[in-house]
Design a protein around this motif. Structure first.
Motif, PDB file in Angstrom:
ATOM      1  N   TRP A   9      18.846  82.754  21.768  1.00 63.09           N
ATOM      2  CA  TRP A   9      19.537  82.475  20.510  1.00 63.09           C
ATOM      3  C   TRP A   9      21.026  82.841  20.606  1.00 63.09           C
ATOM      4  N   ALA A  10      21.324  83.960  21.236  1.00 61.25           N
ATOM      5  CA  ALA A  10      22.723  84.367  21.396  1.00 61.25           C
ATOM      6  C   ALA A  10      23.478  83.374  22.275  1.00 61.25           C
ATOM      7  N   ILE A  11      22.820  82.878  23.317  1.00 57.64           N
ATOM      8  CA  ILE A  11      23.440  81.875  24.187  1.00 57.64           C
ATOM      9  C   ILE A  11      23.706  80.596  23.406  1.00 57.64           C
ATOM     10  N   ALA A  12      22.720  80.163  22.626  1.00 57.20           N
ATOM     11  CA  ALA A  12      22.878  78.925  21.845  1.00 57.20           C
ATOM     12  C   ALA A  12      24.004  79.055  20.827  1.00 57.20           C
ATOM     13  N   ILE A  13      24.078  80.187  20.150  1.00 57.94           N
ATOM     14  CA  ILE A  13      25.134  80.396  19.154  1.00 57.94           C
ATOM     15  C   ILE A  13      26.504  80.449  19.831  1.00 57.94           C
ATOM     16  N   SER A  14      26.602  81.131  20.973  1.00 58.56           N
ATOM     17  CA  SER A  14      27.879  81.201  21.700  1.00 58.56           C
ATOM     18  C   SER A  14      28.308  79.819  22.188  1.00 58.56           C
ATOM     19  N   LEU A  15      27.338  79.017  22.651  1.00 58.18           N
ATOM     20  CA  LEU A  15      27.668  77.662  23.100  1.00 58.18           C
ATOM     21  C   LEU A  15      28.144  76.796  21.942  1.00 58.18           C
ATOM     22  N   LEU A  16      27.492  76.919  20.798  1.00 58.47           N
ATOM     23  CA  LEU A  16      27.910  76.126  19.638  1.00 58.47           C
ATOM     24  C   LEU A  16      29.299  76.521  19.153  1.00 58.47           C
ATOM     25  N   ILE A  17      29.536  77.825  19.057  1.00 56.04           N
ATOM     26  CA  ILE A  17      30.847  78.295  18.597  1.00 56.04           C
ATOM     27  C   ILE A  17      31.929  77.915  19.601  1.00 56.04           C
ATOM     28  N   GLY A  18      31.659  78.115  20.892  1.00 54.51           N
ATOM     29  CA  GLY A  18      32.636  77.740  21.917  1.00 54.51           C
ATOM     30  C   GLY A  18      32.912  76.250  21.935  1.00 54.51           C
ATOM     31  N   SER A  19      31.866  75.437  21.787  1.00 48.94           N
ATOM     32  CA  SER A  19      32.042  73.979  21.749  1.00 48.94           C
ATOM     33  C   SER A  19      32.837  73.559  20.527  1.00 48.94           C
ATOM     34  N   PHE A  20      32.580  74.194  19.389  1.00 47.47           N
ATOM     35  CA  PHE A  20      33.331  73.877  18.175  1.00 47.47           C
ATOM     36  C   PHE A  20      34.819  74.163  18.360  1.00 47.47           C
ATOM     37  N   PHE A  21      35.141  75.333  18.916  1.00 52.52           N
ATOM     38  CA  PHE A  21      36.539  75.672  19.129  1.00 52.52           C
ATOM     39  C   PHE A  21      37.195  74.726  20.132  1.00 52.52           C
ATOM     40  N   CYS A  22      36.483  74.349  21.188  1.00 48.63           N
ATOM     41  CA  CYS A  22      37.038  73.397  22.161  1.00 48.63           C
ATOM     42  C   CYS A  22      37.291  72.046  21.509  1.00 48.63           C
ATOM     43  N   LEU A  23      36.370  71.600  20.665  1.00 48.22           N
ATOM     44  CA  LEU A  23      36.537  70.328  19.969  1.00 48.22           C
ATOM     45  C   LEU A  23      37.734  70.372  19.021  1.00 48.22           C
ATOM     46  N   VAL A  24      37.863  71.449  18.273  1.00 49.65           N
ATOM     47  CA  VAL A  24      39.011  71.590  17.363  1.00 49.65           C
ATOM     48  C   VAL A  24      40.314  71.639  18.161  1.00 49.65           C
ATOM     49  N   GLY A  25      40.318  72.315  19.297  1.00 51.19           N
ATOM     50  CA  GLY A  25      41.516  72.360  20.139  1.00 51.19           C
ATOM     51  C   GLY A  25      41.880  70.990  20.684  1.00 51.19           C
ATOM     52  N   ALA A  26      40.879  70.198  21.098  1.00 46.00           N
ATOM     53  CA  ALA A  26      41.151  68.852  21.601  1.00 46.00           C
ATOM     54  C   ALA A  26      41.672  67.943  20.499  1.00 46.00           C
ATOM     55  N   ILE A  27      41.083  68.040  19.324  1.00 43.67           N
ATOM     56  CA  ILE A  27      41.556  67.231  18.196  1.00 43.67           C
ATOM     57  C   ILE A  27      42.987  67.637  17.823  1.00 43.67           C
ATOM     58  N   GLY A  28      43.262  68.927  17.809  1.00 42.57           N
ATOM     59  CA  GLY A  28      44.612  69.393  17.503  1.00 42.57           C
ATOM     60  C   GLY A  28      45.622  68.933  18.536  1.00 42.57           C
ATOM     61  N   LEU A  29      45.221  68.901  19.794  1.00 41.07           N
ATOM     62  CA  LEU A  29      46.115  68.446  20.851  1.00 41.07           C
ATOM     63  C   LEU A  29      46.473  66.980  20.661  1.00 41.07           C
ATOM     64  N   LEU A  30      45.537  66.190  20.155  1.00 43.18           N
ATOM     65  CA  LEU A  30      45.785  64.766  19.932  1.00 43.18           C
ATOM     66  C   LEU A  30      46.517  64.489  18.621  1.00 43.18           C
ATOM     67  N   ARG A  31      46.276  65.281  17.600  1.00 43.59           N
ATOM     68  CA  ARG A  31      46.767  64.951  16.265  1.00 43.59           C
ATOM     69  C   ARG A  31      48.117  65.574  15.906  1.00 43.59           C
ATOM     70  N   PHE A  32      48.473  66.706  16.510  1.00 39.58           N
ATOM     71  CA  PHE A  32      49.735  67.336  16.125  1.00 39.58           C
ATOM     72  C   PHE A  32      50.909  66.459  16.523  1.00 39.58           C
TER      73      PHE A  32
END
Length: 129
Positions: A9-32
């Protein structure tokens, strides 16, 4: 619940949170809109995303395999070097004047010193009284 289930469960939560932050960073890199604002996406949000993914890898290696400190070293190196590289990129853009320049500093005797203007000293004396 066993330790393996909690770790999963801790691995799954860390993967989800890490993936979310990576996705937000990629979107920010494209949109700013310009390069100076774009620096925030990979250096802040992207670093947290990779940190979450590395945390999941660390939990997995210590729970299901023989533990390793490689992920911790990678995370430390990333957290130390990302702000430095962003600072260098920002300085290059300021030097080449490819971005909006900041306002010039005031040219008085208090700029870049520890001197305080007289008006500020009077306000401080009134607030202390």
């Amino acid at each position: 619940m066993t330790a393996g289930i909690i770790a999963t469960w801790a691995i799954a939560i860390s993967l989800l949170i890490g993936s979310f932050f990576c996705l937000v960073g990629a979107i920010g890199l494209l949109r700013f809109r310009d390069s100076m604002v774009r620096l925030h996406a990979p250096t802040k949000v992207g670093t947290m995303g990779v940190g979450g993914l590395l945390l999941a890898a660390m939990i997995h290696s210590y729970t299901f395999e023989q533990g390793s400190l490689h992920e911790l070293l990678i995370m430390g190196f990333l957290f130390v070097t990302a702000p430095i590289s962003a600072n260098f990129i920002a300085k290059v853009h300021l030097h080449h004047r490819t971005c909006k320049m900041p306002d010039p500093p005031p040219h008085d005797e208090t700029w870049a010193t520890l001197d305080v203007p007289e008006a500020d000293l009077e306000i401080e004396a009134q607030s202390d009284a």
